[in-house]
Design a protein around this motif. Structure first.
Motif, PDB file in Angstrom:
ATOM      1  N   VAL B 144       0.916  -1.171  -0.139  1.00 19.44           N
ATOM      2  CA  VAL B 144      -0.157   0.181   0.015  1.00 19.44           C
ATOM      3  C   VAL B 144       0.879   1.264  -0.043  1.00 19.44           C
ATOM      4  O   VAL B 144       0.729   2.117  -0.824  1.00 19.44           O
ATOM      5  N   LEU B 145       1.907   1.100   0.885  1.00 18.90           N
ATOM      6  CA  LEU B 145       2.902   2.342   0.847  1.00 18.90           C
ATOM      7  C   LEU B 145       3.551   2.724  -0.459  1.00 18.90           C
ATOM      8  O   LEU B 145       3.864   3.992  -0.913  1.00 18.90           O
ATOM      9  N   PHE B 146       3.722   1.617  -1.050  1.00 20.08           N
ATOM     10  CA  PHE B 146       4.590   1.746  -2.342  1.00 20.08           C
ATOM     11  C   PHE B 146       3.630   2.422  -3.176  1.00 20.08           C
ATOM     12  O   PHE B 146       4.251   3.327  -4.187  1.00 20.08           O
ATOM     13  N   ALA B 147       2.450   2.344  -3.215  1.00 19.25           N
ATOM     14  CA  ALA B 147       1.617   3.196  -4.122  1.00 19.25           C
ATOM     15  C   ALA B 147       1.147   4.303  -3.595  1.00 19.25           C
ATOM     16  O   ALA B 147       1.409   5.370  -4.195  1.00 19.25           O
ATOM     17  N   GLU B 148       1.090   4.638  -2.017  1.00 24.90           N
ATOM     18  CA  GLU B 148       0.698   5.904  -1.516  1.00 24.90           C
ATOM     19  C   GLU B 148       1.968   6.891  -1.514  1.00 24.90           C
ATOM     20  O   GLU B 148       1.586   8.110  -1.805  1.00 24.90           O
ATOM     21  N   LYS B 149       3.065   6.491  -1.639  1.00 18.40           N
ATOM     22  CA  LYS B 149       4.150   7.157  -1.601  1.00 18.40           C
ATOM     23  C   LYS B 149       4.718   7.551  -3.148  1.00 18.40           C
ATOM     24  O   LYS B 149       5.647   8.188  -3.169  1.00 18.40           O
ATOM     25  N   HIS B 150       4.024   6.977  -3.914  1.00  9.38           N
ATOM     26  CA  HIS B 150       4.161   7.352  -5.440  1.00  9.38           C
ATOM     27  C   HIS B 150       5.346   6.447  -5.793  1.00  9.38           C
ATOM     28  O   HIS B 150       5.964   6.994  -6.999  1.00  9.38           O
ATOM     29  N   CYS B 151       5.992   5.751  -5.016  1.00 11.44           N
ATOM     30  CA  CYS B 151       6.982   4.996  -5.864  1.00 11.44           C
ATOM     31  C   CYS B 151       6.630   4.485  -7.041  1.00 11.44           C
ATOM     32  O   CYS B 151       7.607   4.204  -7.986  1.00 11.44           O
ATOM     33  N   ILE B 152       5.447   3.652  -7.183  1.00 12.05           N
ATOM     34  CA  ILE B 152       5.070   3.086  -8.142  1.00 12.05           C
ATOM     35  C   ILE B 152       4.965   3.812  -9.456  1.00 12.05           C
ATOM     36  O   ILE B 152       4.945   3.387 -10.449  1.00 12.05           O
ATOM     37  N   GLN B 153       5.174   5.203  -9.333  1.00 10.20           N
ATOM     38  CA  GLN B 153       4.975   6.169 -10.499  1.00 10.20           C
ATOM     39  C   GLN B 153       6.256   5.855 -11.308  1.00 10.20           C
ATOM     40  O   GLN B 153       6.034   5.933 -12.869  1.00 10.20           O
ATOM     41  N   CYS B 154       7.218   5.690 -10.593  1.00  7.59           N
ATOM     42  CA  CYS B 154       8.421   5.562 -11.358  1.00  7.59           C
ATOM     43  C   CYS B 154       9.203   4.167 -11.544  1.00  7.59           C
ATOM     44  O   CYS B 154       9.941   3.974 -12.095  1.00  7.59           O
ATOM     45  N   HIS B 155       8.845   3.284 -10.273  1.00  2.00           N
ATOM     46  CA  HIS B 155       9.490   2.087 -10.178  1.00  2.00           C
ATOM     47  C   HIS B 155       8.604   1.181 -10.482  1.00  2.00           C
ATOM     48  O   HIS B 155       7.404   1.153 -10.174  1.00  2.00           O
ATOM     49  N   SER B 156       9.015  -0.107 -11.120  1.00  2.00           N
ATOM     50  CA  SER B 156       8.116  -1.173 -11.411  1.00  2.00           C
ATOM     51  C   SER B 156       8.563  -2.227 -10.483  1.00  2.00           C
ATOM     52  O   SER B 156       9.672  -2.485 -10.002  1.00  2.00           O
ATOM     53  N   LEU B 157       7.637  -3.022 -10.031  1.00  8.22           N
ATOM     54  CA  LEU B 157       7.643  -4.201  -9.207  1.00  8.22           C
ATOM     55  C   LEU B 157       6.714  -5.311  -9.826  1.00  8.22           C
ATOM     56  O   LEU B 157       5.569  -5.071  -9.752  1.00  8.22           O
ATOM     57  N   GLY B 158       7.248  -6.452 -10.273  1.00  9.88           N
ATOM     58  CA  GLY B 158       6.280  -7.362 -11.187  1.00  9.88           C
ATOM     59  C   GLY B 158       5.986  -6.785 -12.488  1.00  9.88           C
ATOM     60  O   GLY B 158       6.754  -6.167 -13.044  1.00  9.88           O
ATOM     61  N   GLY B 162       5.828   2.238 -12.842  1.00 10.15           N
ATOM     62  CA  GLY B 162       6.507   2.966 -13.973  1.00 10.15           C
ATOM     63  C   GLY B 162       8.043   2.573 -14.497  1.00 10.15           C
ATOM     64  O   GLY B 162       8.526   1.473 -13.827  1.00 10.15           O
ATOM     65  N   SER B 163       8.362   3.205 -15.470  1.00 10.26           N
ATOM     66  CA  SER B 163       9.820   2.777 -16.061  1.00 10.26           C
ATOM     67  C   SER B 163      10.891   4.117 -15.884  1.00 10.26           C
ATOM     68  O   SER B 163      12.039   3.899 -16.400  1.00 10.26           O
ATOM     69  N   THR B 164      10.545   5.056 -15.088  1.00  8.24           N
ATOM     70  CA  THR B 164      11.505   5.867 -15.001  1.00  8.24           C
ATOM     71  C   THR B 164      12.540   5.651 -14.213  1.00  8.24           C
ATOM     72  O   THR B 164      14.002   5.841 -14.433  1.00  8.24           O
ATOM     73  N   GLY B 165      12.536   4.961 -13.042  1.00  7.77           N
ATOM     74  CA  GLY B 165      13.309   4.666 -12.270  1.00  7.77           C
ATOM     75  C   GLY B 165      13.516   3.128 -12.479  1.00  7.77           C
ATOM     76  O   GLY B 165      13.012   2.387 -13.195  1.00  7.77           O
ATOM     77  N   PRO B 166      14.669   2.759 -11.910  1.00 12.29           N
ATOM     78  CA  PRO B 166      15.130   1.451 -12.085  1.00 12.29           C
ATOM     79  C   PRO B 166      13.913   0.327 -11.449  1.00 12.29           C
ATOM     80  O   PRO B 166      13.509   0.459 -10.638  1.00 12.29           O
ATOM     81  N   ARG B 167      14.028  -1.276 -12.027  1.00 16.49           N
ATOM     82  CA  ARG B 167      13.199  -2.145 -11.582  1.00 16.49           C
ATOM     83  C   ARG B 167      13.639  -2.102 -10.034  1.00 16.49           C
ATOM     84  O   ARG B 167      14.815  -2.375  -9.757  1.00 16.49           O
ATOM     85  N   LEU B 168      12.692  -2.593  -9.411  1.00 17.21           N
ATOM     86  CA  LEU B 168      12.752  -3.182  -8.010  1.00 17.21           C
ATOM     87  C   LEU B 168      12.628  -4.505  -7.517  1.00 17.21           C
ATOM     88  O   LEU B 168      12.921  -4.749  -6.377  1.00 17.21           O
ATOM     89  N   ASP B 169      12.392  -5.101  -8.718  1.00 12.96           N
ATOM     90  CA  ASP B 169      11.881  -6.533  -8.193  1.00 12.96           C
ATOM     91  C   ASP B 169      13.410  -7.554  -8.355  1.00 12.96           C
ATOM     92  O   ASP B 169      13.420  -8.682  -8.361  1.00 12.96           O
TER      93      ASP B 169
END
Lengths: 804, 420
Positions: B144-158, B162-169
């Protein structure tokens, strides 16, 4: 003989035991007391303790041996060992009787007379024995046929199996024939559904509802004490949360008797019942939707690239496992199937367990698949309270084998008795197919056979066939402690130490989810007899063969091997030496949070602490690590639609035959003699079945109405005949078994095994007609049709004498 | 060499030798350096937490107290009770609960544990280090935090993100939280402007949010490569890095140092090292601005450097601000210690509380603990209440007891006190 006070006390104890256990027990005590090295008189000397690992079954319990003077006087569970946490089952308690068994093989022996009698063997020196075996092996390699050596291996998870495998590869033979049956079909089910070759590990202690499809959970699981600990937590270990256990099967075994509910079904229909429950879950939408969509494939129908429809699991369940159909096949009412399905789905954590029937009986693949389907529907694959996959043990791999053209050539030949086919692609070979091929004269002859930790002439689905095969092999070497059935037919017997007389390093027992390594240390300064471990013998033989085979093993011997393997544990940077429950919880929590606190700063320190505690383990199980536990092409659990569709026909056929004239043979393994071992020890013979008070003989359980129909009374000798042979058993008329079935225990009827096993009871494996599981391709221990009639004769002489 | 220091160094040692073929040499050099290195005063008295863990079980503490759920439930869970982030906080809490514990132990017929040698120091070190590590985070909350903190906007997981930042998986499942925190920190100069460009606020972490977020990231990674690095840091190296990375140019520790940035000894900076990493991240925008003003560049960390710095900060908090003997004398009198032990602690009705030899504070607390049962009786007869100490009181009292004094003890008979 001078009678001293301690002798008098010992005899008094014996007499008391005789009163307690009945006349046979009194006789046993007399027998034991008369042996030269009786452990029953209190020894004198300093007290000491040693930690080891019980090898009475593959369970891998840690034990603590109490020693006084030069004698081990008591075995207890090692309280720090995570498998058993200080507990020990009756087989472990009886292990001292195996240590001091008067019929142990005293030293290497060579057969000089006819097969089948211990009197035909002559004691020789180790040099003579290893010289003869080494010369034979050298000859095989010189002739360029190393593949003519076969090793048939069973037993525990110790280093000997790993040594044997390496020896065979260095020598150049593909013929490693595993004899372990436990979990064979369950492993296949895991391979088909999840793509991993592992025995499922059931997380009993965290689940709330267990549906057992014919399992022998409380009798003969791979690690009985570990299972029983889980069972205890499941039933009583959680305040206000008692798990419900439902057992489905044709025989009210110990497991069934311990259940909240026994659902008696026709033999061979446990899996059909399970799929009937699954059909209700699918029809009523009582399945875990998120789990199915994220982690499974094949539940719904699929379309291939050409647009052709492939039926999914839902379709199969709807079309073949309707309530009426399942009720008709199993004999269970529609209401019960519905109720069980709704209970299964309503419980927070439900678990279905396939027919893990014992160390020898693998159960039907169809039924294991059915259990797996239920677990997938309830979404508990690799979840707390669900089906787990054992973590890998990070032992250090042995160095690469040296290059050797002879070995490479031999390893390219097919195995003798290869059984894999397009329909059963996972089975490489088994002892029965090996025996068939040897008897029939396969593509090439087997010149030398090593039998390690197994008694295939007694405990396979074709004991007589194996006995015939042995006689066709020029050199058969048996590694054994007692003169078992196979040893008596062999050419050489190389005696093995008892587990309290040796070093060993055991890996995780099958069915235990955590990575663990147990270190076994000798409790005695010197073995009681002139024995050598399999590893020592094979390493010695390898060195005798010279390079490049000798290069496969370091000159440091067995202890050097163990230290080498333990270095891998040190380098893994995970886990801890065995400790208290608090240590366990602490390490688990830390690793879960991403930390690791090493309790040792060097490999030497790890070794020292492992000796003090019993070993090393990693209590952290990483749930939901899908890359590890699901390795199918799709990366998801794949519903075995085609296999179940193919298997449905055979299960239905078996059901119908049970309703006609012959009875269906149902074999089971009581814990004291499970796996075909235990009958050698009188303490275990006296407690074969506490419920029916059966001991020292083979009995046959028959339902009262069935017994009346065939004219058999309770406690009457009966003749049980199949298409291959017949045996004599003691009839027990009891409602513990469903109509149309005769249930007979495995584990008795040995020709060898020492004075307390030879000739006691009958071996019902001789009744099997060689059928194979249509899906798995492994021998089918169930479904043999037998006729039963009152016997004109009585049981075997030895059994009669003991029973009397 | 003190145990706790070795405890952390052991992490580093085990970590850094890994597949190093020169492991034995490294280990040997480390052993020599440990022997020769003069421990800093801060570290000199710490016990061995590993021994303390064993003592926690063998002395029966675990029968009543749990550590984060593992253990008994009679007393408070020592891993979840109010965070104790200095020796004095733990020691005062332990002393204050002594009376209640005595009553419970009588009720349950349990023998009160006594401590010998360095045992109490080891136990306290274990309890202190409980705060170093986090409880496992909750991946579901982290998701939930990953979405709330907007990490998901730039980083992909699974398959999401997004694709702006590096993949985190690609983060291995066993990665220690500090390693992720280090990557996050180093990523700041790129990430912060990018976040602002999207119009978002730079994410701030409260409480254990960062622990949950990291737990989520780790839960999505591969297990196979997970066992590589789990170092908890080397405090000696951390001390050097604290200087060389410029932290000491702005931050003081317990008033020692420059006060441009927050004092890192402040009580509101307590918590696990991962939570501290979260606060450090929260501090990033202000700090980078301040450092730019001072003409400094924002430090980056490699290998285990961040873990080393945090290990240093964590060890430095063990002693807190320390005690003041003068205030301790006042505490001694106020808590009526003097009524039994004499005005300067050389004995009276009760024994002398001073030692002939210089004594670590842990030993003094150990003597106090072992002496407590006798105190109950005597104080009960005299009608004196059980003395309770605030952490600072305990620090001052111990400073008083361990301080050298020129006042010579008078013989009890000369003081008119009854003979013991």
């Amino acid at each position: 003989m001078k009678i001293e006070r301690r002798h008098f006390i010992g005899m008094a104890v014996g007499a008391t035991a005789g009163v307690a256990f009945g006349t046979p027990a009194a006789r046993i005590v007399t027998d034991v007391l008369s042996s030269a090295d009786s452990p029953y008189f209190p020894p004198k000397g300093r007290e000491g303790f040693a930690l080891s690992v019980c090898a009475m079954c593959p369970g891998g319990c840690g034990v603590r041996a109490r020693r006084i003077g030069g004698r081990v006087v008591k075995l207890e569970g090692n309280p720090l060992h995570p498998v058993n946490a200080g507990r020990l089952c009756l087989k472990g308690q009886a292990a001292l009787q195996a240590l001091y068994h008067p019929d142990r093989i005293p030293g290497p022996m060579r057969r000089v007379g006819e097969r089948g009698k211990i009197e035909s063997f002559k004691r020789v020196t180790w040099d003579e024995a290893l010289g003869a075996v080494g010369a034979q092996l050298k000859g095989l390699r010189e002739k360029g046929h190393p593949e003519s050596l076969a090793i048939l291996a069973g037993g525990t998870t110790g280093v000997d199996r790993r040594t044997a495998r390496r020896f065979l590869r260095a020598f150049g033979s593909p013929n490693e024939i595993p004899i372990d049956r436990w979990g064979a079909a369950a492993t296949l089910a895991m391979q088909m559904g999840q793509g991993v070759q592992a025995v499922p590990a059931y997380d009993l202690q965290s689940c709330d509802y267990v549906l057992s499809l014919g399992s022998a959970l409380l009798e003969a699981t791979s690690s009985p004490v570990h299972t029983m600990r889980g069972w205890g937590a499941f039933r009583q270990g959680r305040t206000g949360r008692r798990g419900k256990f439902v057992h489905v099967g044709p025989h009210l075994s110990i497991t069934g008797a311990s259940a909240d509910e026994w659902i008696s079904v026709r033999p061979g229909t446990e899996g059909i019942f399970g799929l009937g429950v699954a059909a209700v879950l699918a029809a009523e939408g009582l399945y875990h939707r998120d789990f199915l969509s994220e982690h499974t494939a094949g539940f719904e129908d699929t379309l291939d690239e050409a647009g052709r429809r492939g039926p999914g699991m839902r379709d199969l369940l709807e079309s073949r496992y309707g309530l009426e159909s399942v009720s008709g096949a199993t004999g269970v009412s529609v209401h019960v199937i519905l109720r069980i399905a709704r209970e299964f789905s309503a419980a927070p954590r439900s678990l279905a367990i396939g027919p893990l029937r014992g160390f020898l009986i693998p159960g039907s693949l169809h039924d294991h698949l059915a259990a797996q389907v239920l677990n997938a529907l309830s979404g508990n694959l690799d979840q707390p309270g669900g089906v787990l996959v054992s973590e890998d043990v990070p032992l250090k791999p042995w160095p690469d084998l040296p290059s050797d053209p002879i070995a490479e050539s031999g390893l390219k030949t097919p195995r003798v008795g290869e059984t894999g086919s397009a329909d059963t692609p996972f089975i490489a070979s088994d002892p029965e197919s090996f025996a068939d091929a040897v008897v029939a004269g396969g593509s090439y002859p087997i010149e030398t056979l090593f039998v390690i930790g197994a008694d295939p002439a007694f405990a396979t689905a074709a004991p007589e066939k194996f006995a015939a095969a042995i006689q066709k092999i020029p050199m058969v070497v048996s590694f054994a402690q007692l003169p078992d059935d196979t040893s008596l037919l062999a050419d050489w017997i190389l005696p093995q130490p008892h587990f309290l007389e040796r070093w060993d390093l055991h890996t995780t027992p099958p069915g235990v989810p955590y990575a663990l390594v147990s270190l076994a240390q000798p409790a005695l300064a010197q073995p009681l007899h002139d024995v050598r471990t399999v590893s020592d013998v094979l390493i010695g033989l390898a060195h005798g063969l010279g390079a490049p085979v000798s290069d496969a093993f370091s000159p440091d011997g067995l202890q050097g091997l163990l230290r080498l393997e333990m270095d891998g544990i040190y380098q893994a940077h995970r886990g801890a030496v065995m400790g208290t429950q608090f240590d366990e919880a602490w390490v688990r929590m830390m690793e879960n949070a991403g930390w690791w606190v090493p309790g040792y700063s060097s490999a030497d320190e790890l070794w020292t602490k492992a000796k003090e505690s019993g070993g090393w383990w990693d209590p952290f199980y990483d749930h939901g690590d899908w890359n590890r536990v699901v390795r199918t092409r799709s990366g998801q659990y794949e519903f075995p639609v085609r296999a179940l569709a193919a298997g449905a026909a055979s299960r239905q056929a078996r059901k119908s035959s049970a309703e006609t004239g012959p009875l269906t043979l149902h074999l089971f393994e009581p814990l004291p003699i499970a796996g075909g071992s235990g009958a050698e020890l009188p303490f275990l013979q006296t407690m074969l079945d506490p419920g029916l008070e059966e001991r020292w003989g083979t009995w046959a359980e028959i339902h009262p109405e069935t017994a009346a129909a065939i004219g058999v009374g309770d406690r009457q000798w009966v003749k049980v005949a199949s298409s291959t042979t017949s045996i004599i058993a003691y009839a027990r008329v009891t409602p513990r078994v469903v109509q149309g079935v005769i249930a007979i225990p495995l584990g008795l009827g040995k020709r060898g095994g020492g004075r307390w096993a030879a000739g006691v009871g009958e071996n019902p494996l001789r009744l099997l007609a060689g059928a194979r599981d249509p899906l798995a391709g492994i021998p089918d221990f169930d479904g043999t049709e037998v006729t039963v009639m009152p016997a004109g004769t009585r049981g075997t002489a030895a059994g009669e004498e003991r029973r009397a | 060499m003190n145990g706790a220091f070795g405890f952390l160094l052991r992490f580093a040692c085990v970590e850094r030798e890994r597949s190093d073929s020169h492991f034995k040499i490294t280990l040997g050099l480390l052993a020599v350096s440990l022997t020769l290195m003069r421990p800093s005063p801060l570290l000199a008295e710490l016990g061995d937490p590993m021994k303390g863990q064993s003592l926690f079980v063998s002395k029966g503490c675990v029968e009543c107290h749990a550590v984060r759920g593992a253990g008994g439930r009679v007393g408070p869970d020592l891993g979840r009770a109010a965070v104790k982030s200095s020796f004095y906080e733990i020691a005062s809490a332990m002393w204050n609960h002594s009376l209640g514990m005595e009553e419970k132990m009588r009720e349950f017929r349990v023998v009160r544990p006594r401590f010998e040698g360095d045992e109490l120091a080891d136990l306290l070190a274990f309890l202190y280090f409980l705060n170093y590590f986090d409880e496992p985070g909750d991946p579901q909350v982290g998701k939930v935090l990953f979405a709330e903190k907007h990490c998901i906007q730039c980083h992909s997981l699974g398959k999401q993100g997004g694709s702006t930042g590096p993949r985190l998986d690609t983060i291995p499942r066993g990665t220690p939280p500090l390693r992720i925190a280090q990557d996050l920190w180093n990523h700041g100069p790129v990430m912060v402007p990018a976040i602002r460009q999207y119009g978002f606020d730079v994410p701030q972490f409260k409480g254990s949010e960062i622990v949950d977020l990291f737990a989520y990231l780790r839960s999505q990674g591969q297990r196979q490569a997970a066992k590589d690095f789990r170092s908890a840091g080397d405090p000696q190296s951390g001390k050097r890095l604290f200087e060389s990375k410029g932290c000491a140019r702005c931050h003081a520790i317990f008033d020692k140092g420059v006060d441009i940035g927050p004092d890192l000894g402040k009580s509101d900076l307590r918590g696990s090292v991962t939570q501290l990493a979260g606060r450090m991240w929260n501090h990033w925008p202000a700090m980078s601005q301040a450092m730019t003003t001072l003409g400094m560049s924002v430090p980056t960390f490699k290998n285990e450097e961040l873990a080393d710095v945090f290990a240093y900060l964590f060890i430095a908090r063990y002693d807190g601000r320390g005690g003041n003997p003068e205030r301790g004398k006042e505490v001694y009198a106020r808590k009526a210690c003097s009524s039994c032990h004499g005005p300067m602690g050389y004995g009276g009705v009760g024994p002398s509380i001073r030692s002939d030899q210089p004594e670590p504070k842990e030993r003094v607390v150990q003597r106090m603990w072992n002496h407590a049962p006798k105190m109950y009786k005597t104080m009960g007869l005299k009608g004196i209440d059980w003395p309770r100490f605030e952490p600072q009181d305990m620090a001052d009292l111990l400073a008083f007891i361990t301080a050298e004094t020129t006042v010579k003890p008078a013989h009890p008979a000369q003081q008119g006190a009854p003979s013991r």
